[in-house]
Write an enzyme that holds these catalytic residues in place. Sequence first.
Site, PDB file in Angstrom:
ATOM      1  N   HIS A 293      -6.509  -6.418  -0.388  1.00 57.43           N
ATOM      2  CA  HIS A 293      -5.617  -5.744  -0.026  1.00 57.43           C
ATOM      3  C   HIS A 293      -4.808  -5.771   0.897  1.00 57.43           C
ATOM      4  O   HIS A 293      -3.972  -5.856   0.442  1.00 57.43           O
ATOM      5  CB  HIS A 293      -6.341  -4.388  -0.237  1.00 57.43           C
ATOM      6  CG  HIS A 293      -5.321  -3.612   0.079  1.00 57.43           C
ATOM      7  ND1 HIS A 293      -5.029  -2.808  -0.852  1.00 57.43           N
ATOM      8  CD2 HIS A 293      -4.684  -2.823   1.020  1.00 57.43           C
ATOM      9  CE1 HIS A 293      -3.571  -1.742  -0.729  1.00 57.43           C
ATOM     10  NE2 HIS A 293      -3.874  -1.949   0.611  1.00 57.43           N
TER      11      HIS A 293
ATOM     12  N   ASP B 272       0.868  -1.257   0.200  1.00 60.97           N
ATOM     13  CA  ASP B 272       0.360   0.572  -0.386  1.00 60.97           C
ATOM     14  C   ASP B 272       0.852   1.313  -0.175  1.00 60.97           C
ATOM     15  O   ASP B 272       1.957   1.416  -0.848  1.00 60.97           O
ATOM     16  CB  ASP B 272      -1.186   0.082   0.983  1.00 60.97           C
ATOM     17  CG  ASP B 272      -2.195   0.703   0.905  1.00 60.97           C
ATOM     18  OD1 ASP B 272      -2.866   1.244   0.497  1.00 60.97           O
ATOM     19  OD2 ASP B 272      -1.547   1.969   1.415  1.00 60.97           O
TER      20      ASP B 272
ATOM     21  N   TYR C  83      -2.114  11.464   2.042  1.00 58.89           N
ATOM     22  CA  TYR C  83      -2.723  11.897   1.084  1.00 58.89           C
ATOM     23  C   TYR C  83      -3.440  12.635   0.560  1.00 58.89           C
ATOM     24  O   TYR C  83      -3.314  13.020  -0.440  1.00 58.89           O
ATOM     25  CB  TYR C  83      -4.233  11.025   1.778  1.00 58.89           C
ATOM     26  CG  TYR C  83      -4.286   9.248   1.397  1.00 58.89           C
ATOM     27  CD1 TYR C  83      -4.741   8.596   0.095  1.00 58.89           C
ATOM     28  CD2 TYR C  83      -4.463   8.584   2.765  1.00 58.89           C
ATOM     29  CE1 TYR C  83      -4.935   7.374   0.092  1.00 58.89           C
ATOM     30  CE2 TYR C  83      -4.091   7.353   2.783  1.00 58.89           C
ATOM     31  CZ  TYR C  83      -5.038   7.050   1.656  1.00 58.89           C
ATOM     32  OH  TYR C  83      -4.668   5.964   1.757  1.00 58.89           O
TER      33      TYR C  83
END
Length: 294
Positions: free
Chosen positions: A269, A105, A212
């Site tokens: 994931h 990730d 982010y």
Amino acid sequence: MTMCRHSFMQHGYLNTNGIQLHYVTQGNGPLMLFLHGFPEFWYCWRHQIEAFGRDYKVVALDLRGYNDSDKPREKSAYTVSELVKDVEGTVRALGYERCTLVGHDWGGAIAWSFAYANPTMLEQLIVLNLPHPARFAAGLRTPQQLLRSWYIGLFQLPVLPEFLLSAGNYAAIRSVFRDQAVNSEAFTEADIEALVAAAAKPGAIASMLNYYRNIFSAEGLLNQQWGMLSVPTLMIWGENDAALGKELTYGTEAYVTDFTIRYIANCSHWVQQEQPALVNQYIRDFLERDRLCE
């Protein structure tokens, strides 16, 4: 260092790039450095630390902003360039010149960027469920991936994402692991509580979100030029990733000269936690292949 509750693992701290990072380590030998993703911490590598600590000095970091690592308040402290400097300094602080780098990730995004910035510092690159940045940027131009990545837009807002992630005793953090995993037994209650406890540490949620909030900046992950990478690279991909479509892996060989991919069906994931035995086998096969080729 102090002993961890997992056998033979030790906690440590190091200074790099003006901050202090916490890590867990096991074993001796060549350095194998693990970088976790959102919203995790070193613990997501618990199944890999013991498996590879027999042959390597395994180090699983808490990335800056996470768990027991420093949490700078400024958004600018979480640019990709700063994160890459953290990794470079980590390798040096541990007394090494090179390592095998493993990322999942956001840890995978940092690993890709580090490989381009410092290819001579890597023996091998291993990335789990994070596409090559060029493929991710292309994917975000498609309606399909834009829908999957809706949360990236949400995370750009001030204050509200912090509230949503922490509300209801961090119900959203609990849900992202419980509800996305294909194998419902992959996460025990103790695992979930450990992940929530790390996210609940003061300043952690805002720090996580700042990763982010830099993604669309001029020097962000999506605005770089990516050439051909010569570092031997393995990608492992859980095919039931709710956030990142399998199609993002297609065409990666256009950016990596020595590229291997292994797909894992019926897996989310959270691939290294949901299918640890298979992930570990694919990693070991890749490392042994490179060792035999030397």
